[in-house]
Enzyme design. Structure first.
Site, PDB file in Angstrom:
ATOM      1  CB  SER A 264      -0.957  -0.050   1.201  1.00 32.53           C
ATOM      2  OG  SER A 264      -1.900   0.979   1.157  1.00 32.53           O
TER       3      SER A 264
ATOM      4  CG  ASP B 110       7.078   4.696 -11.893  1.00 29.89           C
ATOM      5  OD1 ASP B 110       7.810   3.690 -11.734  1.00 29.89           O
ATOM      6  OD2 ASP B 110       5.876   4.613 -12.190  1.00 29.89           O
TER       7      ASP B 110
ATOM      8  CE  LYS C 244      -4.751  -2.266   0.714  1.00 26.81           C
ATOM      9  NZ  LYS C 244      -4.857  -0.822   0.419  1.00 26.81           N
TER      10      LYS C 244
END
Length: 541
Positions: A300, A311, A325
């Site tokens: 999470s 990224d 998740k």
């Protein structure tokens, strides 16, 4: 995870309160089902069914339990992370996510049928009143707390209470062979999110976070500032075994490392509405190297941070593939003290990848897939991780990353041997802590005036203590290759002594030398420094 209220579901659990009584008084049970259910309302059917059971069923039935089962069954048809929180669990859940509770500020064990203080929480009510590790609490407001088996939950209830209320304790201190009374005013006691922060090298700091509660960001900022004052120009952010928490806290933390305008994540709800979260100019560690540690139990909010940095080509993600998740829940009050955490959107990393693993085959299959990582070899070799080309994404600098089932680290570190993992499990399950507590209870006086720096540098767990620990485990039918793992076991015993005598922070610090991932980072950091030094020499030539 965003905490809001719903206008859709609260009626579902009103079954257990006044609604049942109100409707029951209005209904005529000789009416036909066609008349009663003429509206064909799903909610109406549930309400009326409970009323029928309450007023007409032949046996007495606890309809509250029926409602709980019904709600759980409904949520069981949804995703694995939409969950029901019963009224009796709400206080503990709320405290955990808020990051504090009201009490006297101690950690205790039930030792030989007596409540015994393991450690007082620094600056908490008991700490300020002079309670010490080893003190035995005999009475609380004349309620006897010794000589009988009392569930821990009952003991906690007697020591907790409303902020500002007082409790009179009768305490026995073995080291001084005396009994005394002390009145303690209950107060707000923090539940720490930052397990540890210390310097690994002269310029590399370490910070471990166990969850993302309301208080986590404030703790994180304080710990980060402390490390920077100690000279930290690089950081290890340890998110291993961190199950997540509030989405907004993860966003704020990621902002500390990302420059103004960088995308942190975006969410998409049922209607296709997209909400984007961007970094601001407030970050205090934007231009510094960072390593993020993750493993198969990082989920999470932990994955949000790892994904946002990966990224954006910031830092290095080290460890093993995270849980996977990518759903966002909102907590919704159900009107009777219970609540539901309902999935309201999916989140995506800056490159657009969802890291949520599939749950189409049901909850059992969902969690079975997690267990299959142990048998597939994924935890031992990065080559065993199955990825689909259709889920391939590319970062601005050209690094290939994948969606669909967790964050794959930049640097893979395999899981330890079976015995090494057993030792970790024994530690997290409290066996080391319990053994050390019993060991200290035999004679705490030997450590009363033991300076912390001398303990770190000079104290050694001898073979006698080691053998006692082996006997302790064997008496509980726990076995492993003790002598093949002697160094690690002795280190963990010393670390648990340090935690109970000084602080949890010192305990984690002492274990760090046995940590494969941290050792990997130290090797990586050394390699980077060597490359930089060589580049500097070449530029001078």
């Amino acid at each position: 995870m965003k905490k809001k209220y719903s206008y859709i579901l609260p009626t579902l659990l009103a079954l257990a309160v006044a609604l049942g009584i109100f409707i029951g008084g209005k209904l005529h049970f000789n009416d036909t089902p066609e008349k009663l259910f003429s509206t064909n309302s799903k909610k109406d059917k549930l309400n009326r069914l409970i009323d029928y059971i309450d007023y007409e069923y032949v046996d007495e039935i606890n309809t509250d339990s029926i409602v709980d089962v019904t709600v759980n069954n409904i949520l069981g048809k949804l995703d694995p992370h939409s969950v029901y929180i019963p009224k009796h669990e709400m206080e503990a859940v709320s405290e955990n996510m808020k990051g504090d509770f009201v009490g006297i500020g101690i950690r205790f064990n039930m030792f030989r049928d007596t409540v015994t203080v393991v450690r007082t929480i620094k600056d908490g009510p008991s700490y300020k009143k002079g309670l010490r590790a080893g003190d035995k609490i005999l009475l609380a407001d004349n309620d006897t707390l010794f000589g009988r088996r009392i569930p821990n939950s009952n003991l906690v209830e007697r020591l907790k209470g409303k902020a500002g209320t007082k409790v009179k304790l009768r305490v026995y201190r073995k080291s001084e062979e005396r009994t005394f009374e002390v009145t303690i005013k209950r107060d707000v006691v923090p539940i720490k999110s930052v397990d540890a922060n210390f310097m690994l090298t002269n310029d590399l700091g370490y910070l471990k976070i166990n969850r993302f509660a309301e208080s986590t960001f404030k703790e994180f900022k304080s710990a980060l500032l402390s490390l920077q004052k100690q000279g930290a120009k690089k950081l290890v952010l340890d998110l291993r075994d961190n199950p997540g928490g509030y989405l907004g806290i993860a966003e704020k933390m990621a902002d500390e490392f990302l420059k103004d305008g960088k995308l942190i994540l975006f969410t998409k709800n049922k209607k296709g509405n997209i909400k984007k979260a961007y970094a601001t100019s407030r970050g205090s560690f934007e231009d510094n190297p960072i390593y993020v540690l993750i493993n198969e139990r990082s989920a999470s909010a932990s994955e949000i941070i790892a994904g946002a940095l990966q990224d954006n080509d910031i830092g290095t993600i080290v460890g093993r593939r995270s849980f996977g998740k990518g759903l966002v829940q909102r907590e919704m009050d159900l009107g009777d003290g219970s609540a539901v955490r309902l999935t309201v959107s999916r989140y995506y990393t800056p490159t657009g990848r969802s890291i949520q693993k599939s749950y189409e085959k049901g909850h059992k299959d969902y969690y079975q897939k997690f267990m299959e990582r142990y048998s597939s070899g994924e935890l031992i070799s990065v080559d065993s991780i199955k990825v689909a080309d259709s889920l391939k994404f590319t970062t601005p600098k050209g690094k290939v990353v994948y969606g669909g089932g967790g964050i794959i680290p930049d640097i893979f570190v395999p899981i330890g041997t079976l015995d090494e993992e057993r030792i970790e499990s024994l530690d997290s399950s409290g066996y080391f802590s319990d053994f050390v507590f019993r060991f200290l209870e035999q004679d705490r006086s030997r450590f009363l005036n033991y300076p912390k720096h001398e303990f770190i540098e000079e104290y050694r767990v001898d073979d006698i203590i080691f053998e006692r620990f082996i006997d302790y485990l064997l008496n509980r039918n726990l076995k492993l290759d003790f002598y093949g793992n002697e160094e690690k076991i002795k280190t963990y015993i010393k670390a648990n002594i340090a935690e109970q005598l000084y602080s949890p922070n010192l305990g984690v610090q002492l274990k760090s030398g046995q940590d494969q991932m941290l050792n990997k980072i130290l090797d990586l950091d050394t390699e980077v420094m060597q490359i930089m030094d060589e580049a500097l020499i070449q530029s001078k030539d």
